[in-house]
Design an enzyme around this catalytic site. Structure first.
Site, short mmCIF file in Angstrom:
data_model
loop_
_atom_site.label_atom_id
_atom_site.label_comp_id
_atom_site.label_asym_id
_atom_site.label_seq_id
_atom_site.Cartn_x
_atom_site.Cartn_y
_atom_site.Cartn_z
N HIS A 247 0.83 -1.21 0.00
CA HIS A 247 0.00 0.00 0.00
C HIS A 247 0.86 1.27 0.00
O HIS A 247 0.54 2.25 0.68
CB HIS A 247 -0.94 0.02 1.21
CG HIS A 247 -2.02 -1.02 1.17
ND1 HIS A 247 -3.24 -0.79 0.55
CD2 HIS A 247 -2.07 -2.28 1.65
CE1 HIS A 247 -4.00 -1.87 0.67
NE2 HIS A 247 -3.31 -2.80 1.32
N ASP A 312 -0.17 -5.43 5.88
CA ASP A 312 -1.22 -6.24 5.26
C ASP A 312 -1.12 -6.25 3.73
O ASP A 312 -0.53 -5.37 3.12
CB ASP A 312 -2.60 -5.72 5.67
CG ASP A 312 -2.84 -4.30 5.18
OD1 ASP A 312 -1.94 -3.45 5.38
OD2 ASP A 312 -3.90 -4.02 4.59
N GLU A 313 -1.74 -7.26 3.14
CA GLU A 313 -1.99 -7.37 1.70
C GLU A 313 -0.75 -7.15 0.83
O GLU A 313 -0.82 -6.50 -0.21
CB GLU A 313 -3.11 -6.41 1.29
CG GLU A 313 -4.45 -6.75 1.92
CD GLU A 313 -5.59 -5.91 1.37
OE1 GLU A 313 -6.68 -6.46 1.17
OE2 GLU A 313 -5.39 -4.69 1.17
N VAL A 314 0.39 -7.68 1.26
CA VAL A 314 1.56 -7.60 0.39
C VAL A 314 1.39 -8.62 -0.75
O VAL A 314 0.75 -9.65 -0.59
CB VAL A 314 2.87 -7.86 1.16
CG1 VAL A 314 3.09 -6.77 2.20
CG2 VAL A 314 2.87 -9.23 1.81
N GLU A 364 -1.89 -10.33 8.73
CA GLU A 364 -1.05 -10.96 7.71
C GLU A 364 0.41 -11.05 8.12
O GLU A 364 1.14 -11.95 7.69
CB GLU A 364 -1.14 -10.20 6.38
CG GLU A 364 -2.48 -10.33 5.67
CD GLU A 364 -3.40 -9.16 5.97
OE1 GLU A 364 -4.09 -8.69 5.06
OE2 GLU A 364 -3.43 -8.69 7.14
#
Length: 391
Positions: A247, A312-314, A364
């Site tokens: 992000h 998160d969300e890598v 995560e």
């Protein structure tokens, strides 16, 4: 349902509902009264007293359960509310005692007793909700009232994103007001994300100069300090989140050399959870240096003892297809994207520890990587209910 609501006592209009509430059958006139601190006091207490005197003066609130009632007769008059507190320590964290006891007689002097200044803040909010419009007058219904209250949950928070959409300082202060009316105590400020970097950076000024939507859509240091002070007066912690290494597309507007897969089109979804794609290049020491410098800067600006590092969300495709990452891995046999990610997390978390802050991170970091954070780390779960048990 309408008949049921009409039959409810007005004190049930209190929100959140207190743990213990007893009340009588009289009504007390509450037109003119003073609020004062007896004995120990603090800036938070004094500010709260002035604020709630103004709120009560400005409002002519009538609870929805009472909206059809006429003017009620009063049996006594409230002369004053005296506040007393056991400790004036203004520390705000998960251990802060927000309990209070409120007693309002039919006639004379009410009392509010609390363990901390923030118990006073919660008690004054409850008191303000009890003062109701009564024709051209004001009253407290169903006196005497006795309330003993404390929160069920020590963390009662709101997550607020100012990257995808900018909100003015005035709007944020209004949201903090709304939180205080609901006795919420944690403002999780998701300050930055891929879409904009709206906060001033003195370490890397190009971040906000190139990353904010405009110079007028930037939170300068004085703005941040104002928001934090405003929140503290209302018993609200401000926990900042600077999400890394994912992000972070917007960082590339200022520092393109430390980025991977920046703005890949048209198949952005192969590289990111949402567009625009872009992550810090975890094979480059400069990315870790940048992150640690950012952590150092904002750990000083935000006084809370908790600092959110995101995590998160890598997206692994972003790194496995990056030429610089591939070049690094070719020169370092035995390493892979997973080991690079663990190294990134470890070095950033270790650096945060040197600032005296507790790490706060999305689930995560633990569940979707091989990194094992320190046991003091606060894990924020969001994906599904099983994550709670796993955590």
């Amino acid at each position: 349902m309408i008949g049921f609501l009409a039959a409810l006592p007005s004190a049930l209009a209190l929100w959140p509902i207190p743990r213990t509430l007893t009340q009588g059958t009289s009504n007390t006139r509450a037109d003119q009264f003073s609020i004062s601190a007896e004995g120990k006091s603090s800036p938070v207490i004094q500010n709260a007293i002035g604020r709630y005197l103004q709120i009560i003066s400005d409002e002519s609130f009538v609870a929805p359960v009472d909206y059809k009632r006429g003017t009620v007769k009063t049996s006594g008059t409230l002369n004053s509310l005296v506040v007393s507190v056991k400790s004036t320590d203004e520390t705000l964290d998960l251990n802060t005692d927000e309990s209070y006891t409120l007693d309002i007689p039919v006639n004379g002097k009410a009392s509010l007793k609390a363990q901390s200044p923030y118990g006073v803040v919660r008690g004054l909010e409850t008191f303000s909700q009890l003062v109701t419009g009564n024709g051209y007058s004001k009253a407290i219904l169903n006196t005497p009232v006795h309330i003993e209250d404390s929160p069920v949950y020590p963390h009662r928070g709101l997550s607020f994103d100012t990257s995808r959409n900018f909100y003015s300082v005035k709007s944020i202060l209004r949201i903090l007001d709304a939180m205080s009316y609901n006795k919420m105590n944690t403002f999780h400020w998701h300050v930055v994300d891929s879409h904009s970097w709206p906060i001033e950076s003195k370490t890397y000024p190009a971040l906000h100069q190139k990353g904010a939507y405009s110079s007028s859509m930037t939170y300068y240091y004085n703005d941040v300090k104002r928001i934090i002070k405003y929140a503290k007066d209302r018993g609200i912690r401000v926990i900042p989140e600077f999400d890394v290494p994912g992000h972070t597309y917007i960082v590339g507007q200022a520092l393109p050399d430390i980025m991977s897969c920046t703005n890949k089109l048209p198949n952005w979804d192969h590289y990111a959870a949402e567009p625009p794609s872009g992550q810090l290049n975890i094979a480059k020491p400069e990315s870790i240096e940048f992150t640690n410098n950012i952590v150092s800067e904002y750990a000083k600006l935000f006084p809370d003892n908790v600092f959110h590092l995101g995590g998160d969300e890598v997206n692994r495709n972003c790194w496995s297809e990056d030429p610089d990452v591939q070049k690094y891995l070719a020169a370092h046999p035995g390493e892979d994207v997973e080991s690079l990610l663990v190294n990134f997390y470890a070095k950033v978390h270790d650096h945060l520890a040197t600032t005296g802050k507790t790490a706060y991170t999305w689930e995560e970091t633990l569940f979707h990587s091989k990194y094992v954070p320190d046991n003091s780390t606060i894990l924020q779960v969001w994906i599904d209910q099983t994550s709670v048990q796993k955590a």
